[in-house]
Write a protein that holds these residues in place. Structure first.
Motif, mmCIF file in Angstrom:
data_model
loop_
_atom_site.group_PDB
_atom_site.id
_atom_site.type_symbol
_atom_site.label_atom_id
_atom_site.label_comp_id
_atom_site.label_asym_id
_atom_site.label_seq_id
_atom_site.Cartn_x
_atom_site.Cartn_y
_atom_site.Cartn_z
ATOM 1 N N ALA A 59 0.746 -9.311 -0.753
ATOM 2 C CA ALA A 59 -0.023 -8.217 -0.151
ATOM 3 C C ALA A 59 -1.459 -8.642 0.129
ATOM 4 O O ALA A 59 -2.018 -8.347 1.203
ATOM 5 C CB ALA A 59 0.004 -6.997 -1.067
ATOM 6 N N SER A 93 -3.106 -8.987 3.915
ATOM 7 C CA SER A 93 -4.270 -8.183 4.296
ATOM 8 C C SER A 93 -5.405 -9.053 4.817
ATOM 9 O O SER A 93 -5.969 -8.782 5.888
ATOM 10 C CB SER A 93 -4.751 -7.356 3.096
ATOM 11 O OG SER A 93 -3.799 -6.388 2.729
ATOM 12 N N ALA A 127 -6.356 -9.528 8.818
ATOM 13 C CA ALA A 127 -7.698 -9.015 9.113
ATOM 14 C C ALA A 127 -8.579 -10.109 9.706
ATOM 15 O O ALA A 127 -9.361 -9.858 10.635
ATOM 16 C CB ALA A 127 -8.338 -8.450 7.844
ATOM 17 N N ILE A 133 0.735 -4.911 12.453
ATOM 18 C CA ILE A 133 -0.472 -4.731 11.641
ATOM 19 C C ILE A 133 -1.677 -5.328 12.358
ATOM 20 O O ILE A 133 -2.762 -4.739 12.392
ATOM 21 C CB ILE A 133 -0.278 -5.385 10.264
ATOM 22 C CG1 ILE A 133 0.905 -4.750 9.529
ATOM 23 C CG2 ILE A 133 -1.546 -5.272 9.429
ATOM 24 C CD1 ILE A 133 1.235 -5.423 8.221
ATOM 25 N N VAL A 152 -9.811 -5.443 6.407
ATOM 26 C CA VAL A 152 -9.316 -5.682 5.055
ATOM 27 C C VAL A 152 -9.008 -4.373 4.340
ATOM 28 O O VAL A 152 -8.002 -4.251 3.635
ATOM 29 C CB VAL A 152 -10.342 -6.516 4.256
ATOM 30 C CG1 VAL A 152 -9.989 -6.534 2.777
ATOM 31 C CG2 VAL A 152 -10.393 -7.939 4.793
ATOM 32 N N TYR A 162 -6.249 1.392 6.082
ATOM 33 C CA TYR A 162 -5.052 1.963 5.472
ATOM 34 C C TYR A 162 -4.297 2.883 6.437
ATOM 35 O O TYR A 162 -3.128 2.663 6.739
ATOM 36 C CB TYR A 162 -5.432 2.746 4.205
ATOM 37 C CG TYR A 162 -4.278 3.451 3.543
ATOM 38 C CD1 TYR A 162 -3.382 2.751 2.751
ATOM 39 C CD2 TYR A 162 -4.093 4.823 3.689
ATOM 40 C CE1 TYR A 162 -2.319 3.388 2.131
ATOM 41 C CE2 TYR A 162 -3.034 5.472 3.068
ATOM 42 C CZ TYR A 162 -2.160 4.754 2.291
ATOM 43 O OH TYR A 162 -1.111 5.391 1.687
ATOM 44 N N ASN A 213 5.896 -1.377 5.679
ATOM 45 C CA ASN A 213 5.633 -1.378 4.239
ATOM 46 C C ASN A 213 6.751 -2.019 3.418
ATOM 47 O O ASN A 213 7.136 -1.519 2.355
ATOM 48 C CB ASN A 213 5.372 0.053 3.744
ATOM 49 C CG ASN A 213 4.327 0.764 4.576
ATOM 50 O OD1 ASN A 213 3.346 0.165 4.991
ATOM 51 N ND2 ASN A 213 4.539 2.037 4.857
ATOM 52 N N ILE A 224 0.615 -4.121 2.714
ATOM 53 C CA ILE A 224 -0.786 -4.505 2.619
ATOM 54 C C ILE A 224 -1.336 -4.142 1.243
ATOM 55 O O ILE A 224 -0.783 -3.300 0.527
ATOM 56 C CB ILE A 224 -1.625 -3.837 3.716
ATOM 57 C CG1 ILE A 224 -1.526 -2.318 3.619
ATOM 58 C CG2 ILE A 224 -1.202 -4.327 5.088
ATOM 59 C CD1 ILE A 224 -2.423 -1.575 4.580
ATOM 60 N N ALA A 225 -2.442 -4.770 0.871
ATOM 61 C CA ALA A 225 -3.023 -4.559 -0.450
ATOM 62 C C ALA A 225 -3.505 -3.128 -0.682
ATOM 63 O O ALA A 225 -3.273 -2.576 -1.764
ATOM 64 C CB ALA A 225 -4.165 -5.559 -0.676
ATOM 65 N N MET A 254 -9.499 -7.735 -4.493
ATOM 66 C CA MET A 254 -9.956 -7.522 -3.123
ATOM 67 C C MET A 254 -11.473 -7.572 -3.039
ATOM 68 O O MET A 254 -12.043 -8.141 -2.095
ATOM 69 C CB MET A 254 -9.441 -6.185 -2.601
ATOM 70 C CG MET A 254 -7.947 -6.105 -2.388
ATOM 71 S SD MET A 254 -7.469 -4.614 -1.480
ATOM 72 C CE MET A 254 -8.206 -4.937 0.131
#
Length: 277
Positions: free
Chosen positions: A59, A63, A67, A143, A209, A212, A221, A228-229, A252
Motif C-alpha cells: 500500500a 501510494s 503519486a 489511480i 500521497v 482518498y 481496493n 492505497i495507504a 507515511m
C-alpha cells in the motif's frame, strides 16, 4: 526577537506572530505531535511489527509510486498548459482557465464517481480503452488518472503567475544572440521557472500521497494490488486497530517528510545557482 525581524512601516509584528503561531500550532503542529506521542507510547518494536507486512508495504509503495508519477506528469503538462493560457489568446481560453480550478471546487468523492463512470469497462472512455487491450478502472492506471486530475491545478496555478511576469525582452535578446527556441527555453526560461515548478511539484506530490476520496472508487481496493495507504489506515480504524493505523500514518509522515525535504534542498541549490527565488 526585534533584531531578527525586518523593519516595516506597519505595526503589529507581535500580534501577527502570536496569531500565526497559535493557528499553526492548532492546525499543524499539535496533530503531528499527538501522532508522534502515540507512536512513542506504542514503542518502536510494535510500530515496526505493524508496518512490516506485505500488505502495508504494498500500500505504501503504491501510494508514493503513483503519486510521484502523477506529479511528474503534472509538472510537464502543467507547465505546458500554464504557458498556453498565459502567452496565447484564443477562443475558449477563459473557459479552460476556469476549468483548471475544477478539482479544487469539486468534492473528491464526486470526482471519484465521475472518473469511475468514465473509465469503468462499461464507461465511455473505459470501453474504448478496453477494446485496445487497456483496462483503466480498478488498476493502478486508474489511480494515476485520479491523482493527475486532483494535482494538475497545483502546478498550473503555481507556475502561471511567474510566466506572466517573465520579461519577453530577455527572450528576444536570447534570440538575437543566435539561440534557438529550445536553447532559450532551457537556458533562459526554465531556470527562472524552476523554483515555482518545484513548488508545484511538491504540492501535487503531497496531495497525491494523501488523496482518498477520488481514488477509492476507481481503485477497486484490492489488497496488495490497488489498495492505497490512506484506505488501509481507514480499514485499521474500522477494525479498532488504532496502533496499526498510527504505525501506517507515522510511516507515511516519515516518507513524505523525507521527500519534501529533498525537494526543498533542490530548491535551495537552484536558488544559489541561478540567484532567483
Amino acid at each position: 526577537m526585534a533584531r531578527f525581524r525586518n523593519k516595516s512601516a506597519l505595526p503589529g509584528f507581535g500580534l501577527a506572530t502570536g496569531i500565526m503561531m497559535t493557528v499553526l500550532s492548532i492546525v499543524v503542529i499539535l496533530p503531528i505531535v499527538a501522532l508522534l506521542a502515540r507512536g512513542g507510547e506504542i514503542g518502536a518494536g510494535q510500530l515496526w511489527s505493524d508496518i512490516n507486512s506485505p500488505r502495508v508495504w504494498a500500500a505504501l509503495a503504491l501510494s508514493f509510486r503513483v503519486a510521484f508519477l502523477a506529479a511528474v506528469f503534472n509538472l510537464v503538462f502543467g507547465l505546458m498548459l500554464a504557458w498556453v493560457l498565459t502567452r496565447y489568446d484564443f477562443p475558449g481560453r477563459r473557459l479552460i482557465d476556469a476549468a483548471v480550478d475544477l478539482p479544487f471546487a469539486l468534492p473528491t468523492a464526486v470526482a471519484g464517481i465521475a472518473l469511475t463512470a468514465l473509465y469503468a469497462p462499461n464507461g465511455v472512455l473505459g470501453s474504448i480503452a478496453l477494446q485496445m487491450g487497456v483496462k483503466v478502472a480498478y488498476t493502478p492506471l486508474g489511480i494515476w488518472i485520479a491523482l493527475v486530475f486532483v494535482g494538475l491545478p497545483f502546478v498550473v496555478r503555481t507556475v502561471q503567475p511567474v510566466i506572466a511576469e517573465l520579461d519577453r525582452e530577455v527572450e528576444e535578446a536570447s534570440a538575437t544572440l543566435g539561440a534557438g527556441r529550445i536553447r532559450t527555453f532551457w537556458r533562459v526560461i526554465l531556470p527562472t521557472l524552476s523554483p515555482a515548478l518545484l513548488t508545484g511539484f511538491a504540492l501535487a506530490l503531497a496531495r497525491g500521497v494523501g488523496e482518498y476520496g477520488s481514488v477509492i472508487f476507481i481503485a477497486g481496493n484490492l489488497p496488495q494490488v490497488t489498495e492505497i495507504a490512506p484506505l488501509l489506515i481507514v480499514i485499521r480504524l474500522e477494525e479498532f486497530n488504532y496502533d496499526g493505523a498510527v504505525a501506517i500514518a507515522i510511516a507515511m509522515l516519515s516518507i513524505s517528510f523525507t521527500m519534501l525535504l529533498a525537494i526543498n534542498l533542490v530548491q535551495v541549490l537552484n536558488r544559489r545557482k541561478y540567484g532567483n527565488a
